[in-house]
Write a protein that holds these residues in place. Structure first.
Motif, PDB file in Angstrom:
ATOM      1  N   VAL A 253       0.868  -1.172   0.000  1.00 36.99           N
ATOM      2  CA  VAL A 253       0.000   0.000   0.000  1.00 36.99           C
ATOM      3  C   VAL A 253       0.900   1.216   0.000  1.00 36.99           C
ATOM      4  CG1 VAL A 253      -1.685   1.332   1.298  1.00 36.99           C
ATOM      5  CG2 VAL A 253      -1.876  -1.156   1.205  1.00 36.99           C
ATOM      6  N   LEU A 254       0.776   2.029  -1.055  1.00 37.48           N
ATOM      7  CA  LEU A 254       1.624   3.209  -1.160  1.00 37.48           C
ATOM      8  C   LEU A 254       0.950   4.458  -0.617  1.00 37.48           C
ATOM      9  CD1 LEU A 254       3.065   2.674  -4.739  1.00 37.48           C
ATOM     10  CD2 LEU A 254       4.104   2.069  -2.555  1.00 37.48           C
ATOM     11  N   ASP A 255      -0.366   4.520  -0.813  1.00 36.67           N
ATOM     12  CA  ASP A 255      -1.065   5.717  -0.370  1.00 36.67           C
ATOM     13  C   ASP A 255      -2.566   5.429  -0.357  1.00 36.67           C
ATOM     14  OD1 ASP A 255      -1.417   8.281   0.467  1.00 36.67           O
ATOM     15  OD2 ASP A 255      -1.240   9.193  -1.519  1.00 36.67           O
ATOM     16  N   THR A 256      -3.281   6.195   0.432  1.00 37.35           N
ATOM     17  CA  THR A 256      -4.747   6.120   0.410  1.00 37.35           C
ATOM     18  C   THR A 256      -5.303   7.537   0.394  1.00 37.35           C
ATOM     19  OG1 THR A 256      -4.962   6.097   2.807  1.00 37.35           O
ATOM     20  CG2 THR A 256      -4.837   3.956   1.710  1.00 37.35           C
ATOM     21  N   ASP A 257      -6.508   7.646  -0.119  1.00 42.63           N
ATOM     22  CA  ASP A 257      -7.191   8.941  -0.099  1.00 42.63           C
ATOM     23  C   ASP A 257      -8.683   8.667   0.024  1.00 42.63           C
ATOM     24  OD1 ASP A 257      -7.440  11.628  -0.049  1.00 42.63           O
ATOM     25  OD2 ASP A 257      -7.227  11.931  -2.201  1.00 42.63           O
ATOM     26  N   GLN A 258      -9.395   9.608   0.605  1.00 38.26           N
ATOM     27  CA  GLN A 258     -10.818   9.410   0.853  1.00 38.26           C
ATOM     28  C   GLN A 258     -11.640  10.514   0.206  1.00 38.26           C
ATOM     29  OE1 GLN A 258      -8.703   9.669   3.813  1.00 38.26           O
ATOM     30  NE2 GLN A 258      -8.272   7.511   3.499  1.00 38.26           N
ATOM     31  N   VAL A 259     -12.824  10.136  -0.214  1.00 43.30           N
ATOM     32  CA  VAL A 259     -13.813  11.107  -0.703  1.00 43.30           C
ATOM     33  C   VAL A 259     -15.112  10.822   0.037  1.00 43.30           C
ATOM     34  CG1 VAL A 259     -15.152  11.882  -2.685  1.00 43.30           C
ATOM     35  CG2 VAL A 259     -12.753  11.260  -2.983  1.00 43.30           C
ATOM     36  N   SER A 260     -15.664  11.832   0.678  1.00 49.65           N
ATOM     37  CA  SER A 260     -16.934  11.622   1.378  1.00 49.65           C
ATOM     38  C   SER A 260     -18.087  11.764   0.393  1.00 49.65           C
ATOM     39  CB  SER A 260     -17.095  12.611   2.535  1.00 49.65           C
ATOM     40  OG  SER A 260     -17.178  13.918   2.040  1.00 49.65           O
ATOM     41  N   ILE A 261     -19.065  10.893   0.551  1.00 50.74           N
ATOM     42  CA  ILE A 261     -20.245  10.884  -0.321  1.00 50.74           C
ATOM     43  C   ILE A 261     -21.463  11.158   0.548  1.00 50.74           C
ATOM     44  CG2 ILE A 261     -21.621   9.525  -1.950  1.00 50.74           C
ATOM     45  CD1 ILE A 261     -18.832   9.693  -3.000  1.00 50.74           C
ATOM     46  N   ASP A 262     -22.212  12.182   0.204  1.00 52.94           N
ATOM     47  CA  ASP A 262     -23.444  12.504   0.923  1.00 52.94           C
ATOM     48  C   ASP A 262     -24.630  12.383  -0.020  1.00 52.94           C
ATOM     49  OD1 ASP A 262     -22.137  13.004   3.286  1.00 52.94           O
ATOM     50  OD2 ASP A 262     -21.929  15.153   2.903  1.00 52.94           O
ATOM     51  N   VAL A 263     -25.673  11.749   0.466  1.00 53.08           N
ATOM     52  CA  VAL A 263     -26.921  11.632  -0.301  1.00 53.08           C
ATOM     53  C   VAL A 263     -28.040  12.170   0.576  1.00 53.08           C
ATOM     54  CG1 VAL A 263     -28.518  10.077  -1.469  1.00 53.08           C
ATOM     55  CG2 VAL A 263     -26.068   9.564  -1.468  1.00 53.08           C
ATOM     56  N   SER A 264     -28.674  13.222   0.089  1.00 54.53           N
ATOM     57  CA  SER A 264     -29.748  13.846   0.868  1.00 54.53           C
ATOM     58  C   SER A 264     -31.089  13.484   0.248  1.00 54.53           C
ATOM     59  CB  SER A 264     -29.553  15.368   0.862  1.00 54.53           C
ATOM     60  OG  SER A 264     -30.583  15.972   1.582  1.00 54.53           O
ATOM     61  N   VAL A 265     -31.872  12.684   0.981  1.00 50.67           N
ATOM     62  CA  VAL A 265     -33.198  12.265   0.500  1.00 50.67           C
ATOM     63  C   VAL A 265     -34.244  13.171   1.145  1.00 50.67           C
ATOM     64  CG1 VAL A 265     -34.852  10.364   0.380  1.00 50.67           C
ATOM     65  CG2 VAL A 265     -32.405   9.890   0.232  1.00 50.67           C
ATOM     66  N   PRO A 266     -35.006  13.919   0.331  1.00 50.00           N
ATOM     67  CA  PRO A 266     -35.949  14.891   0.901  1.00 50.00           C
ATOM     68  C   PRO A 266     -37.272  14.247   1.332  1.00 50.00           C
ATOM     69  CG  PRO A 266     -36.056  14.986  -1.475  1.00 50.00           C
ATOM     70  CD  PRO A 266     -35.017  13.947  -1.144  1.00 50.00           C
ATOM     71  N   GLU A 267     -37.974  14.960   2.213  1.00 54.83           N
ATOM     72  CA  GLU A 267     -39.352  14.567   2.556  1.00 54.83           C
ATOM     73  C   GLU A 267     -40.270  14.999   1.420  1.00 54.83           C
ATOM     74  OE1 GLU A 267     -41.201  14.294   6.538  1.00 54.83           O
ATOM     75  OE2 GLU A 267     -39.774  15.901   6.970  1.00 54.83           O
ATOM     76  N   ILE A 268     -41.195  14.145   1.071  1.00 56.13           N
ATOM     77  CA  ILE A 268     -42.124  14.452  -0.024  1.00 56.13           C
ATOM     78  C   ILE A 268     -43.527  13.994   0.367  1.00 56.13           C
ATOM     79  CG2 ILE A 268     -42.772  13.741  -2.375  1.00 56.13           C
ATOM     80  CD1 ILE A 268     -39.796  13.824  -3.065  1.00 56.13           C
ATOM     81  N   ALA A 269     -44.519  14.829   0.039  1.00 56.98           N
ATOM     82  CA  ALA A 269     -45.929  14.463   0.245  1.00 56.98           C
ATOM     83  C   ALA A 269     -46.723  14.951  -0.960  1.00 56.98           C
ATOM     84  CB  ALA A 269     -46.459  15.088   1.533  1.00 56.98           C
ATOM     85  N   LEU A 270     -47.128  14.023  -1.802  1.00 55.72           N
ATOM     86  CA  LEU A 270     -47.884  14.373  -3.010  1.00 55.72           C
ATOM     87  C   LEU A 270     -49.125  13.500  -3.090  1.00 55.72           C
ATOM     88  CD1 LEU A 270     -45.027  14.499  -5.715  1.00 55.72           C
ATOM     89  CD2 LEU A 270     -46.302  16.464  -4.819  1.00 55.72           C
ATOM     90  N   ILE A 271     -50.208  14.096  -3.532  1.00 53.63           N
ATOM     91  CA  ILE A 271     -51.446  13.328  -3.686  1.00 53.63           C
ATOM     92  C   ILE A 271     -52.183  13.853  -4.907  1.00 53.63           C
ATOM     93  CG2 ILE A 271     -52.729  14.886  -2.127  1.00 53.63           C
ATOM     94  CD1 ILE A 271     -54.332  12.437  -1.191  1.00 53.63           C
ATOM     95  N   ASP A 272     -52.840  12.972  -5.630  1.00 52.28           N
ATOM     96  CA  ASP A 272     -53.756  13.431  -6.678  1.00 52.28           C
ATOM     97  C   ASP A 272     -54.825  12.386  -6.943  1.00 52.28           C
ATOM     98  OD1 ASP A 272     -52.621  11.538  -8.310  1.00 52.28           O
ATOM     99  OD2 ASP A 272     -51.878  12.943  -9.819  1.00 52.28           O
ATOM    100  N   ILE A 273     -55.801  12.830  -7.730  1.00 52.98           N
ATOM    101  CA  ILE A 273     -56.934  11.976  -8.076  1.00 52.98           C
ATOM    102  C   ILE A 273     -56.775  11.548  -9.528  1.00 52.98           C
ATOM    103  CG2 ILE A 273     -59.465  11.822  -8.255  1.00 52.98           C
ATOM    104  CD1 ILE A 273     -58.495  12.260  -5.423  1.00 52.98           C
ATOM    105  N   GLU A 274     -56.922  10.285  -9.762  1.00 57.21           N
ATOM    106  CA  GLU A 274     -56.832   9.752 -11.121  1.00 57.21           C
ATOM    107  C   GLU A 274     -58.164   9.103 -11.507  1.00 57.21           C
ATOM    108  OE1 GLU A 274     -54.438  10.040 -13.217  1.00 57.21           O
ATOM    109  OE2 GLU A 274     -52.845  10.835 -11.940  1.00 57.21           O
ATOM    110  N   PRO A 275     -58.526   9.054 -12.773  1.00 58.23           N
ATOM    111  CA  PRO A 275     -57.738   9.507 -13.927  1.00 58.23           C
ATOM    112  C   PRO A 275     -57.736  11.022 -14.120  1.00 58.23           C
ATOM    113  CG  PRO A 275     -59.835   8.636 -14.672  1.00 58.23           C
ATOM    114  CD  PRO A 275     -59.783   8.400 -13.202  1.00 58.23           C
TER     115      PRO A 275
END
Lengths: 187, 182
Positions: A25-47
Motif C-alpha cells: 500500500v503506497l497511499d490512500t485517499d478518501q472522498v466523502s459521499i453525501d446523499v440527501s433524501v428529501p421529505e415528499i408528500a404528493l397526492i392526486d386523483i386519477e384519472p
C-alpha cells in the motif's frame, strides 16, 4: 570472507525480490459521499379531477321506491407519494366538503378501498365508510414511506354512494355541486 | 582443548557480528525502499453531494428516478510514485483498489463508480480497467491499474436504489482509494 559477503548479497537480493513480490500500500485517499433524501408528500386523483355526476331518475309508477343502485361511482383513484423523515410517524389522507351542500334528504358516503397497484412501501389502511361533511375526516391512515404508482388501478379506489335518508326532504328540482378536497397530512 | 574451545567462541562471535551486520544492512535497505515507495500522491476532491430536489417527483404516485449520476469528472485522481526517475514515471506498475466505509448509509442505496477518461501524462504510461460502473463494496476491490505518472484521471459516481420507501434523511459514506505497488 568472500563466502560471508556472498551470503550477504544473496540475502539482500532475496529481500529486494520479496519486497517487489509483495504488493504494498503506497497511499490512500478518501472522498466523502453525501446523499440527501428529501421529505415528499404528493397526492392526486386519477384519472382526472373531472366531476362525477349523480342523476336521480324519477320513478315511473306512483308508490315505487327510488332506485339508488345507480347512485354510486368508483371511477376515481387516489395516488400518493410519501417520503417520511425518521422523526415522522405516518401520514393520513383526509376528505372534506369545502363547497356546496349535499341535497336535502340525502347523504354522500365515501370509502377508500385497500391499496392495490404496482407501487411499494408502507401503504395506508382504509378507514372504512365515512359520511362526507364539511369537517375533515380520515379515509386512509398510517401511510409510511410509500408510492402507489401512477394512474387508475393504482392506489386506493374511491367509491362514492349517494343515499336517500329522508324522502320527505327530497326536492327533484334541486341541483347541487360539491367540491371535495383530499389532503395528505402528517400524523 | 581450551585452545579449540576458544577458537570456536571466536568463530561464533565473528559469525554473530556478521549476522548482525547483515540484518542491519537489510533493515536499512528495506527501510530506504519503503520510504522511496511511500512518497506517493493521490489527489482528489474531498466530497461528493447527491442533493435530490423535492420537486424531482412531479406526479403523485411516482417514486424517485432509478439512477442519479454525478458529472463525468466529479473526482479526479493523480498518481505519482516518487522519486522521479524513468522507472517510476513510466514503468512502475500500480493499481487502485476501492472500497467504502459507511458513516450512516442504507443498504438499499448502491454506490457505483467508473473511470471516464485516461487523464494526462507526459510519459509512455498505460491505464487499464475501471471504465464500466462497478459497485463500491465495503471491502477492497480492484478498480483500475496502470504504470507511471498520470494526472487528473476523471471519475464518475452513480447511485441507485433511492426510493421514498427509505427514510428521508442524509446518508453518508466515505470512499477509500488505495494505491498499491504491483
Amino acid at each position: 570472507m568472500i563466502k560471508k559477503n556472498t551470503l550477504l548479497i544473496v540475502n539482500c537480493i532475496f529481500l529486494l525480490f520479496f519486497i517487489k513480490l509483495k504488493a504494498q500500500v503506497l497511499d490512500t485517499d478518501q472522498v466523502s459521499i453525501d446523499v440527501s433524501v428529501p421529505e415528499i408528500a404528493l397526492i392526486d386523483i386519477e384519472p382526472s379531477n373531472e366531476q362525477i355526476t349523480f342523476n336521480i331518475a324519477a320513478v315511473s309508477n306512483a308508490g315505487e321506491k327510488i332506485d339508488v343502485s345507480s347512485l354510486t361511482n368508483n371511477t376515481k383513484w387516489i395516488n400518493y407519494t410519501s417520503s417520511l423523515a425518521p422523526t415522522s410517524s405516518s401520514r393520513n389522507v383526509s376528505a372534506q366538503i369545502i363547497s356546496g351542500n349535499v341535497p336535502s334528504g340525502m347523504e354522500l358516503k365515501l370509502i377508500a378501498g385497500s391499496y392495490t397497484g404496482t407501487g411499494a412501501g408502507t401503504h395506508g389502511t382504509s378507514s372504512g365508510v365515512i359520511t362526507l361533511s364539511t369537517s375533515s375526516q380520515n379515509i386512509i391512515t398510517n401511510i409510511g414511506g410509500a408510492y402507489t404508482d401512477n394512474g387508475s388501478s393504482n392506489g386506493h379506489q374511491l367509491t362514492y354512494s349517494l343515499n336517500i335518508i329522508n324522502y320527505s326532504l327530497l326536492d327533484f328540482e334541486d341541483t347541487d355541486t360539491l367540491i371535495i378536497t383530499f389532503t395528505l397530512i402528517d400524523n | 582443548m581450551n585452545s579449540t574451545f576458544h577458537k570456536n567462541i571466536m568463530r561464533d562471535e565473528k559469525y554473530f557480528k556478521s549476522f548482525v551486520k547483515s540484518i542491519a544492512l537489510l533493515i536499512f535497505l528495506s527501510t530506504s525502499i519503503a520510504l522511496c515507495y511511500s512518497q506517493t500522491t493521490i489527489n482528489s476532491g474531498s466530497s461528493v453531494n447527491f442533493t435530490i430536489s423535492e420537486t424531482i417527483i412531479s406526479e403523485a404516485g411516482n417514486d424517485f428516478p432509478p439512477v442519479f449520476s454525478t458529472s463525468a469528472n466529479e473526482t479526479v485522481i493523480s498518481i505519482a510514485i516518487l522519486p522521479e526517475n524513468v522507472q517510476n514515471t513510466t514503468y512502475e506498475n500500480w493499481s487502485i483498489d476501492i472500497k467504502k466505509s459507511d458513516i450512516d448509509w442504507h443498504n438499499d442505496i448502491l454506490l457505483s463508480i467508473k473511470r471516464t477518461g485516461s487523464g494526462t501524462t507526459n510519459y509512455g504510461t498505460t491505464l487499464i480497467g475501471g471504465t464500466v460502473y462497478q459497485q463500491i463494496q465495503n471491502t477492497d476491490n480492484s478498480f483500475f491499474n496502470g504504470t507511471g505518472w498520470i494526472t487528473d484521471i476523471p471519475l464518475q459516481y452513480q447511485i441507485t436504489g433511492i426510493s421514498v420507501t427509505i427514510p428521508a434523511k442524509l446518508y453518508s459514506t466515505e470512499v477509500v482509494f488505495t494505491l498499491m505497488d504491483n
